[in-house]
Design a protein around this motif. Structure first.
Motif, PDB file in Angstrom:
ATOM      1  N   GLY A   1      90.262 158.540 -25.711  1.00 41.26           N
ATOM      2  CA  GLY A   1      90.241 157.113 -26.025  1.00 41.26           C
ATOM      3  C   GLY A   1      90.739 156.836 -27.431  1.00 41.26           C
ATOM      4  O   GLY A   1      91.544 155.940 -27.652  1.00 41.26           O
TER       5      GLY A   1
ATOM      6  N   TYR B   1      94.559 157.355 -27.677  1.00 35.30           N
ATOM      7  CA  TYR B   1      95.323 156.261 -27.078  1.00 35.30           C
ATOM      8  C   TYR B   1      95.218 154.999 -27.914  1.00 35.30           C
ATOM      9  O   TYR B   1      96.157 154.231 -28.039  1.00 35.30           O
TER      10      TYR B   1
ATOM     11  N   ARG C   1      98.201 152.847 -29.568  1.00 35.66           N
ATOM     12  CA  ARG C   1      98.421 151.418 -29.373  1.00 35.66           C
ATOM     13  C   ARG C   1      98.552 150.686 -30.686  1.00 35.66           C
ATOM     14  O   ARG C   1      99.294 149.731 -30.807  1.00 35.66           O
TER      15      ARG C   1
ATOM     16  N   LYS D   1     102.971 144.129 -23.798  1.00 32.96           N
ATOM     17  CA  LYS D   1     102.009 144.384 -24.860  1.00 32.96           C
ATOM     18  C   LYS D   1     101.092 143.185 -24.931  1.00 32.96           C
ATOM     19  O   LYS D   1     101.582 142.049 -24.988  1.00 32.96           O
TER      20      LYS D   1
ATOM     21  N   ASP E   1     106.478 150.213 -20.014  1.00 35.81           N
ATOM     22  CA  ASP E   1     105.114 150.645 -20.325  1.00 35.81           C
ATOM     23  C   ASP E   1     104.220 149.436 -20.584  1.00 35.81           C
ATOM     24  O   ASP E   1     104.686 148.370 -20.928  1.00 35.81           O
TER      25      ASP E   1
ATOM     26  N   GLU F   1     100.883 148.280 -22.883  1.00 37.69           N
ATOM     27  CA  GLU F   1      99.900 148.561 -23.930  1.00 37.69           C
ATOM     28  C   GLU F   1      99.021 147.332 -24.083  1.00 37.69           C
ATOM     29  O   GLU F   1      99.469 146.312 -24.582  1.00 37.69           O
ATOM     30  N   ILE F   2      97.781 147.442 -23.638  1.00 37.32           N
ATOM     31  CA  ILE F   2      96.900 146.281 -23.615  1.00 37.32           C
ATOM     32  C   ILE F   2      95.525 146.704 -24.117  1.00 37.32           C
ATOM     33  O   ILE F   2      95.057 147.796 -23.813  1.00 37.32           O
ATOM     34  N   GLU F   3      94.897 145.838 -24.915  1.00 40.59           N
ATOM     35  CA  GLU F   3      93.562 146.166 -25.413  1.00 40.59           C
ATOM     36  C   GLU F   3      92.524 146.051 -24.295  1.00 40.59           C
ATOM     37  O   GLU F   3      91.702 146.923 -24.126  1.00 40.59           O
TER      38      GLU F   3
ATOM     39  N   SER G   1     104.015 154.014 -18.187  1.00 47.35           N
ATOM     40  CA  SER G   1     102.633 154.465 -18.294  1.00 47.35           C
ATOM     41  C   SER G   1     101.784 153.338 -18.861  1.00 47.35           C
ATOM     42  O   SER G   1     102.283 152.417 -19.492  1.00 47.35           O
TER      43      SER G   1
ATOM     44  N   ASN H   1      98.662 152.244 -21.285  1.00 48.22           N
ATOM     45  CA  ASN H   1      97.768 152.595 -22.373  1.00 48.22           C
ATOM     46  C   ASN H   1      96.895 151.372 -22.620  1.00 48.22           C
ATOM     47  O   ASN H   1      97.333 150.393 -23.198  1.00 48.22           O
ATOM     48  N   VAL H   2      95.675 151.435 -22.107  1.00 48.02           N
ATOM     49  CA  VAL H   2      94.809 150.263 -22.099  1.00 48.02           C
ATOM     50  C   VAL H   2      93.474 150.639 -22.716  1.00 48.02           C
ATOM     51  O   VAL H   2      92.936 151.701 -22.423  1.00 48.02           O
ATOM     52  N   GLY H   3      92.954 149.790 -23.580  1.00 48.22           N
ATOM     53  CA  GLY H   3      91.647 150.057 -24.181  1.00 48.22           C
ATOM     54  C   GLY H   3      90.570 150.067 -23.113  1.00 48.22           C
ATOM     55  O   GLY H   3      89.996 151.089 -22.799  1.00 48.22           O
TER      56      GLY H   3
ATOM     57  N   ARG I   1     102.456 155.354 -13.382  1.00 44.37           N
ATOM     58  CA  ARG I   1     102.773 156.757 -13.641  1.00 44.37           C
ATOM     59  C   ARG I   1     101.546 157.480 -14.196  1.00 44.37           C
ATOM     60  O   ARG I   1     101.123 158.481 -13.679  1.00 44.37           O
ATOM     61  N   GLU I   2     100.979 156.940 -15.273  1.00 45.99           N
ATOM     62  CA  GLU I   2      99.784 157.562 -15.813  1.00 45.99           C
ATOM     63  C   GLU I   2      98.978 156.531 -16.576  1.00 45.99           C
ATOM     64  O   GLU I   2      99.503 155.519 -17.012  1.00 45.99           O
ATOM     65  N   ILE I   3      97.692 156.827 -16.723  1.00 49.59           N
ATOM     66  CA  ILE I   3      96.803 155.889 -17.391  1.00 49.59           C
ATOM     67  C   ILE I   3      96.117 156.604 -18.544  1.00 49.59           C
ATOM     68  O   ILE I   3      95.567 157.693 -18.370  1.00 49.59           O
ATOM     69  N   GLY I   4      96.171 156.010 -19.715  1.00 45.14           N
ATOM     70  CA  GLY I   4      95.405 156.490 -20.859  1.00 45.14           C
ATOM     71  C   GLY I   4      94.541 155.343 -21.329  1.00 45.14           C
ATOM     72  O   GLY I   4      95.018 154.225 -21.421  1.00 45.14           O
ATOM     73  N   CYS I   5      93.266 155.605 -21.588  1.00 47.69           N
ATOM     74  CA  CYS I   5      92.391 154.476 -21.876  1.00 47.69           C
ATOM     75  C   CYS I   5      91.159 154.936 -22.624  1.00 47.69           C
ATOM     76  O   CYS I   5      90.949 156.123 -22.825  1.00 47.69           O
ATOM     77  N   GLU I   6      90.354 153.951 -23.068  1.00 48.63           N
ATOM     78  CA  GLU I   6      89.039 154.278 -23.578  1.00 48.63           C
ATOM     79  C   GLU I   6      88.047 154.250 -22.430  1.00 48.63           C
ATOM     80  O   GLU I   6      87.278 155.165 -22.258  1.00 48.63           O
TER      81      GLU I   6
END
Lengths: 207, 228
Positions: free
Chosen positions: A20, A23, A27, B89, B104, B106-108, B121, B123-125, B138-143
């Protein structure tokens, strides 16, 4: 010239951070996109990073994130040339660039003259290579010229400085990264510097 | 106030407008914007097309919107279908309907009710998905991520049975994050701290640090604990 890479998993283990966080920092543009290198391994796709760069960057983020918000941090780390300016006399006083360099390359400038950040950066790079004993004074002059002429063309794009020598003849090149380069036999790569790194080092010294 | 200095753009009916720097933008009907547009607020109803990139602090779209370039938005609410050919974004993004992005994301914070196709891909908080259609990326990266599925109607169950390709599921190659809570997801790898694999999941490999829970109906190839 092959850069040592570190996989994402190793990086997280070594630094004790979570997916987390990584990433999140990406961002916030604390970690540049071009450091994420995708490679296929036998376990499928994996992401790698240039080891020296990412470790230094993560240390920096971890050290500063208690004092600064992530957005402030992003400003500090962004490769944009900041609006720092400095008088020549201060530059000498704070020993950011050695006095030999200033005497040699800036002797005609009055001590009240204010240098912009890019000029400071050029001096810094020249000074760095001179101090490392990799470059002679004359070559320093050529380097300064090269940087003045070509570095602004990169604008905000990251670039590397390459210093090569063959049979005693030296030359400089600026190239946008990431790039792979191969030379003929007999060419010695004396130094390769990431200008982005230099900008950060210099920023660290100025603040 | 800065607001009044920039012109507003209002489209009613079938019209084409040029891009540029606007205050408030309101489009009702079939509107086309030629070129990049920057707006303080962007409110579109009906069929909207932006032939360029869109940047705005506050976005509210109902109906169908197509954007040829990139989108960067603050708070956004989309009801209907949004197609983006570039990247996305955003700060807070809510979609009720369908989101399609070529680049891609990129979202909080992303809340999604419906389906999505993201070719790049993600990239989401914080990511909340209520599947009501297929999700592909394709892929997910997150908190943190939470995936749920709406109750299926008998018709949907029948379609799934006849055509398994159209099953309402989330398909991706990898999910990485801190808190992972999945249902009806098919993926090769899940890597995270706390991982919950709920009903209807098919995962080849799970790598977790602190906790792994697997629902009896989920299929996982291997669960590996890593780290100390």
């Amino acid at each position: 010239m092959e850069r040592e890479l570190i996989s994402k998993k190793e990086l997280l283990d070594e630094k004790g951070i979570s997916y987390g966080q990584l990433y999140r920092w990406k961002r916030k543009q604390l970690i540049p996109e071009e450091w994420f290198i995708r490679k296929s391994t036998f376990t499928g796709q994996e992401t790698f990073f240039p080891k020296d760069l990412i470790l230094a960057r993560i240390d920096k983020i971890m050290n500063m994130k208690d004092d600064l918000s992530l957005d402030e941090l992003a400003d500090k780390l962004s490769p944009l040339l900041p609006a720092y300016e400095m008088r020549k006399s201060d530059l000498e006083k704070r020993n950011i660039v050695s006095s030999i360099v200033l005497q040699r390359f800036a002797s005609e400038d009055a001590s009240e003259i204010v240098y912009t950040f890019d000029i400071l950066l050029y001096f810094y790079v020249v000074d760095k290579l001179l101090q490392a004993g990799e470059m002679s004074m004359e070559e320093g002059e050529h380097l300064l010229q090269t940087l003045r002429e070509h570095f602004p063309k990169f604008e905000t794009k990251p670039c590397d400085l390459v210093f090569i020598r063959k049979m005693g003849v030296s030359s400089f090149a600026l190239l946008s990264v990431p790039v792979e380069m191969y030379f003929e036999n007999g060419v010695k790569v004396v130094a390769r510097l990431s200008m982005t790194e230099c900008i950060e080092q210099l920023k660290g010294k100025l603040v | 106030m800065e607001y009044s200095e920039k012109p507003d753009l209002v489209i009613n009916g079938v019209t084409t407008a040029s891009g540029g720097d606007y205050g408030k933008v309101r489009i009702d009907g079939v509107g086309t914007v030629e070129g990049d547009i920057v707006a303080e607020s962007f409110d579109a109803n009906g069929m909207t097309k932006v032939r360029g990139s869109l940047a705005t602090d506050d976005m509210d779209c109902d109906g169908m919107i197509t954007i040829d370039g990139h989108v960067s938005a603050g708070k956004s609410l989309v009801d209907g279908l949004m197609k983006i050919k570039g990247s996305l974004k955003a700060d807070r993004f809510t979609v009720n309907g369908m989101l399609k992005v070529k680049g891609d994301c990129e979202i909080e914070e992303l809340r999604m009710d419906g389906g999505f196709t993201i070719d790049g891909s993600m990239n989401v908080g914080r990511l909340y998905v209520m599947l009501n259609g297929q999700g592909r990326t394709r892929e997910i990266g997150c908190e943190s991520i939470q995936v749920r599925r709406k109750r299926r109607t008998p018709w949907a169950a029948l379609i799934t049975w006849v055509l398994p390709r159209y099953a309402i599921e989330l398909h991706t190659s990898s999910i990485e994050g801190d808190d992972i809570d999945l249902e009806h997801t098919e993926t090769e790898v899940v890597r995270g701290n706390r991982v919950m694999i709920g009903k209807g999941c098919r995962v080849d490999l799970v790598e977790y640090r602190t906790e792994l829970k697997v629902h009896p109906s989920a299929k996982i190839g291997k669960g590996v604990k890593i780290g100390g």
